[in-house]
Design a protein around this motif. Structure first.
Motif, mmCIF file in Angstrom:
data_model
loop_
_atom_site.group_PDB
_atom_site.id
_atom_site.type_symbol
_atom_site.label_atom_id
_atom_site.label_comp_id
_atom_site.label_asym_id
_atom_site.label_seq_id
_atom_site.Cartn_x
_atom_site.Cartn_y
_atom_site.Cartn_z
ATOM 1 N N MET A 1 -4.260 38.841 32.474
ATOM 2 C CA MET A 1 -3.436 38.406 31.755
ATOM 3 C C MET A 1 -4.529 37.717 31.375
ATOM 4 S SD MET A 1 0.405 36.315 31.977
ATOM 5 C CE MET A 1 0.625 35.698 31.195
ATOM 6 N N ALA A 2 -5.742 37.387 31.836
ATOM 7 C CA ALA A 2 -6.693 36.870 30.893
ATOM 8 C C ALA A 2 -8.092 37.426 30.666
ATOM 9 C CB ALA A 2 -7.074 35.617 32.222
ATOM 10 N N GLY A 3 -7.792 38.698 29.876
ATOM 11 C CA GLY A 3 -8.919 39.455 30.612
ATOM 12 C C GLY A 3 -10.256 39.770 30.081
ATOM 13 N N PRO A 4 -10.756 40.770 29.643
ATOM 14 C CA PRO A 4 -12.120 40.255 28.918
ATOM 15 C C PRO A 4 -12.232 39.758 27.693
ATOM 16 C CG PRO A 4 -11.066 42.533 28.202
ATOM 17 C CD PRO A 4 -9.915 41.348 29.561
ATOM 18 N N GLU A 9 -10.057 33.311 21.982
ATOM 19 C CA GLU A 9 -9.730 34.010 21.412
ATOM 20 C C GLU A 9 -8.420 34.322 21.626
ATOM 21 O OE1 GLU A 9 -11.721 38.693 20.126
ATOM 22 O OE2 GLU A 9 -12.195 37.406 22.127
ATOM 23 N N THR A 10 -7.554 34.845 22.915
ATOM 24 C CA THR A 10 -6.403 35.085 23.010
ATOM 25 C C THR A 10 -5.441 33.423 22.323
ATOM 26 O OG1 THR A 10 -7.429 35.288 24.928
ATOM 27 C CG2 THR A 10 -5.501 34.791 25.271
ATOM 28 N N GLU A 11 -5.536 32.650 22.469
ATOM 29 C CA GLU A 11 -5.167 31.011 22.037
ATOM 30 C C GLU A 11 -5.190 31.471 20.605
ATOM 31 O OE1 GLU A 11 -5.631 26.276 22.127
ATOM 32 O OE2 GLU A 11 -5.829 27.361 24.073
ATOM 33 N N ARG A 12 -6.079 31.595 19.899
ATOM 34 C CA ARG A 12 -5.551 32.259 18.557
ATOM 35 C C ARG A 12 -4.711 32.604 17.927
ATOM 36 N NH1 ARG A 12 -8.738 35.036 15.084
ATOM 37 N NH2 ARG A 12 -9.507 35.374 16.936
ATOM 38 N N GLN A 13 -4.806 34.312 18.873
ATOM 39 C CA GLN A 13 -3.897 35.103 18.610
ATOM 40 C C GLN A 13 -2.629 34.970 18.821
ATOM 41 O OE1 GLN A 13 -5.796 37.847 17.552
ATOM 42 N NE2 GLN A 13 -3.926 39.535 17.731
ATOM 43 N N VAL A 14 -2.325 34.223 20.009
ATOM 44 C CA VAL A 14 -0.361 33.871 20.595
ATOM 45 C C VAL A 14 -0.161 32.886 19.418
ATOM 46 C CG1 VAL A 14 0.216 32.649 22.242
ATOM 47 C CG2 VAL A 14 -1.367 33.912 23.615
ATOM 48 N N VAL A 15 -0.958 32.328 18.567
ATOM 49 C CA VAL A 15 -0.564 31.202 17.734
ATOM 50 C C VAL A 15 0.113 32.441 16.744
ATOM 51 C CG1 VAL A 15 -0.985 29.862 16.066
ATOM 52 C CG2 VAL A 15 -1.962 29.136 17.930
ATOM 53 N N LEU A 23 3.735 25.452 22.522
ATOM 54 C CA LEU A 23 3.174 25.736 23.487
ATOM 55 C C LEU A 23 2.276 25.042 24.236
ATOM 56 C CD1 LEU A 23 2.869 29.568 23.259
ATOM 57 C CD2 LEU A 23 4.826 28.898 23.796
ATOM 58 N N ASP A 24 2.547 25.048 25.983
ATOM 59 C CA ASP A 24 1.796 24.253 26.555
ATOM 60 C C ASP A 24 0.599 24.986 27.084
ATOM 61 O OD1 ASP A 24 1.244 22.724 28.512
ATOM 62 O OD2 ASP A 24 2.562 22.253 29.295
ATOM 63 N N TYR A 25 -0.636 24.991 26.053
ATOM 64 C CA TYR A 25 -1.480 26.358 26.674
ATOM 65 C C TYR A 25 -2.445 25.991 28.109
ATOM 66 C CZ TYR A 25 -1.189 28.186 21.891
ATOM 67 O OH TYR A 25 -0.267 28.983 21.106
ATOM 68 N N ALA A 26 -1.673 24.609 28.353
ATOM 69 C CA ALA A 26 -3.091 23.499 30.161
ATOM 70 C C ALA A 26 -1.951 24.892 30.848
ATOM 71 C CB ALA A 26 -2.677 22.642 30.085
ATOM 72 N N ALA B 166 -18.967 41.006 34.060
ATOM 73 C CA ALA B 166 -18.297 40.772 33.125
ATOM 74 C C ALA B 166 -19.532 40.679 31.960
ATOM 75 C CB ALA B 166 -17.561 39.209 33.583
ATOM 76 N N SER B 167 -20.157 41.482 31.722
ATOM 77 C CA SER B 167 -20.642 41.633 30.164
ATOM 78 C C SER B 167 -20.380 40.705 29.172
ATOM 79 C CB SER B 167 -21.641 42.539 29.606
ATOM 80 O OG SER B 167 -19.933 43.596 29.575
ATOM 81 N N SER B 168 -20.227 40.639 28.004
ATOM 82 C CA SER B 168 -19.909 40.606 26.866
ATOM 83 C C SER B 168 -18.270 40.512 25.914
ATOM 84 C CB SER B 168 -20.521 40.272 25.552
ATOM 85 O OG SER B 168 -20.002 41.959 25.194
ATOM 86 N N PRO B 169 -17.371 39.704 25.670
ATOM 87 C CA PRO B 169 -15.913 39.499 25.669
ATOM 88 C C PRO B 169 -15.928 41.031 24.590
ATOM 89 C CG PRO B 169 -16.881 37.060 24.690
ATOM 90 C CD PRO B 169 -18.194 37.921 26.263
ATOM 91 N N ASP B 170 -14.609 41.555 24.042
ATOM 92 C CA ASP B 170 -14.549 42.847 23.832
ATOM 93 C C ASP B 170 -15.656 43.980 23.580
ATOM 94 O OD1 ASP B 170 -13.578 41.679 20.259
ATOM 95 O OD2 ASP B 170 -13.757 40.535 22.422
#
Lengths: 178, 178
Positions: A1-4, A9-15, A23-26, B166-170
């Motif tokens: 759920m918090a992968g690579p 980036e994940t947060e932006r995508q979720v938005v 949403l409570d991101y913390a 864990a090299s780089s994101p993406d």
DNA sequence: CCGAAGTTGTTCGGGTACGAACAATGTATA
DNA sequence: TATACATTGTTCGTACCCGAACAACTTCGG
């Protein structure tokens, strides 16, 4: 759920997907990382320590609980291990088959079953647990030693907020399966 | 692993069983409470939010990852979800059967399979995720808001110490199943 | 006492969960 | 351009994992 992917980036995508919903991101970060850490540690310990005995994480936890508290009633084993009584039945059957524990009906209460270690089970734990603890140490070695207690307290707070009922020690909260 | 008994009581009992072996009790407390918290939260969320859809935690995580990143290759779904590819195959079959996602062979690489949401799947997540996040919020509400980020960082540190590569994101670390 | 209500461990059904082995596919090397 | 090597998703076998239903047992109310 918090992968690579990056946090931002994940947060932006979720938005982008959720839209304007607040949403409570913390909270999201804590819960998702809680699971990531838990999974990672379990799999690591299974591979490094437990695989030598072909033992699963749950089997080890149940064995450990029994080792520490034997003789112990199955309902309390389930409670201490954090698994349901239905799950415990299967795990105990496995452990019994391998000759590490025994089941025994209670003489005072016909509903209860008591679990005990066998000598072989005790030998196993005496050899395996120090090895296990050494690996536990490695898992938290990057964390400042003074912070570890705080860390454990935070984790206890999470558990407590989800399982509110908890009267006094040695007296489990009335009756819940887990 | 940290059930109804007092901390000191458990420690005393462990000393009694292990003998003179030196143990790291701080590390032990973190690891055992990590699992207790993880289990408690998962079961709580399954009961309060996910049971309405008869959905398991893992199914939800996989659905969430797909929702955020679709179209996404199955290897990355497994990586983001923190499960093995073998487990993912079964979960995807379940989600596909319920009409929430679809599988599709990649045109550029015959080995890859791409996962997409169906409209029904998107509708479900749009309704379910805010509800899920609200419950995530409740799980950490007893913790000081300023501490949450630190908490998440501690959890990330644990994960990192177990999964060093864990090299780089993406750009996932060469190739590991999880 | 005796029936109702509660507790306990097991069974059942459906769904994860993993590593190992596998076939299909892609890539690198010579 | 063959031939090794690597990667990917699936299958297989075994072991969890849970809620619900159940039978055996205990306890409580009258």
């Amino acid at each position: 759920m918090a992968g690579p992917h990056t946090l931002g980036e994940t947060e932006r995508q979720v938005v982008d997907r959720v839209g304007q919903l607040p949403l409570d991101y913390a909270a999201m970060a804590v819960v998702s990382n809680l699971f990531r850490a838990s999974n990672a540690v379990r799999n690591h310990l299974e591979r490094t320590v437990l695989s030598s005995q072909n033992m699963s994480w749950t089997a080890f936890v149940v064995l450990w609980v029994t080792w520490i508290w034997e003789p112990i009633e199955t309902r309390n084993v389930a409670l201490e291990s954090g698994i349901s009584k239905a799950t415990l039945t299967g795990v105990l059957t496995t452990l019994e088959k391998r000759g590490w524990v025994t089941r025994e009906k209670s003489e005072t209460d016909g509903r209860l079953v008591l679990v005990r270690m066998t000598p072989a089970g005790r030998e196993l734990m005496q050899a395996l647990f120090p090895e296990f603890n050494l690996e536990e140490q490695r898992v938290v070695e990057s964390i400042d030693a003074g912070t570890l207690d705080t860390f454990a307290d935070l984790l206890r707070a999470v558990t407590a907020s989800v399982e509110p009922a908890a009267s006094s020690p040695d007296e489990p909260p009335s009756s819940q399966d887990r």
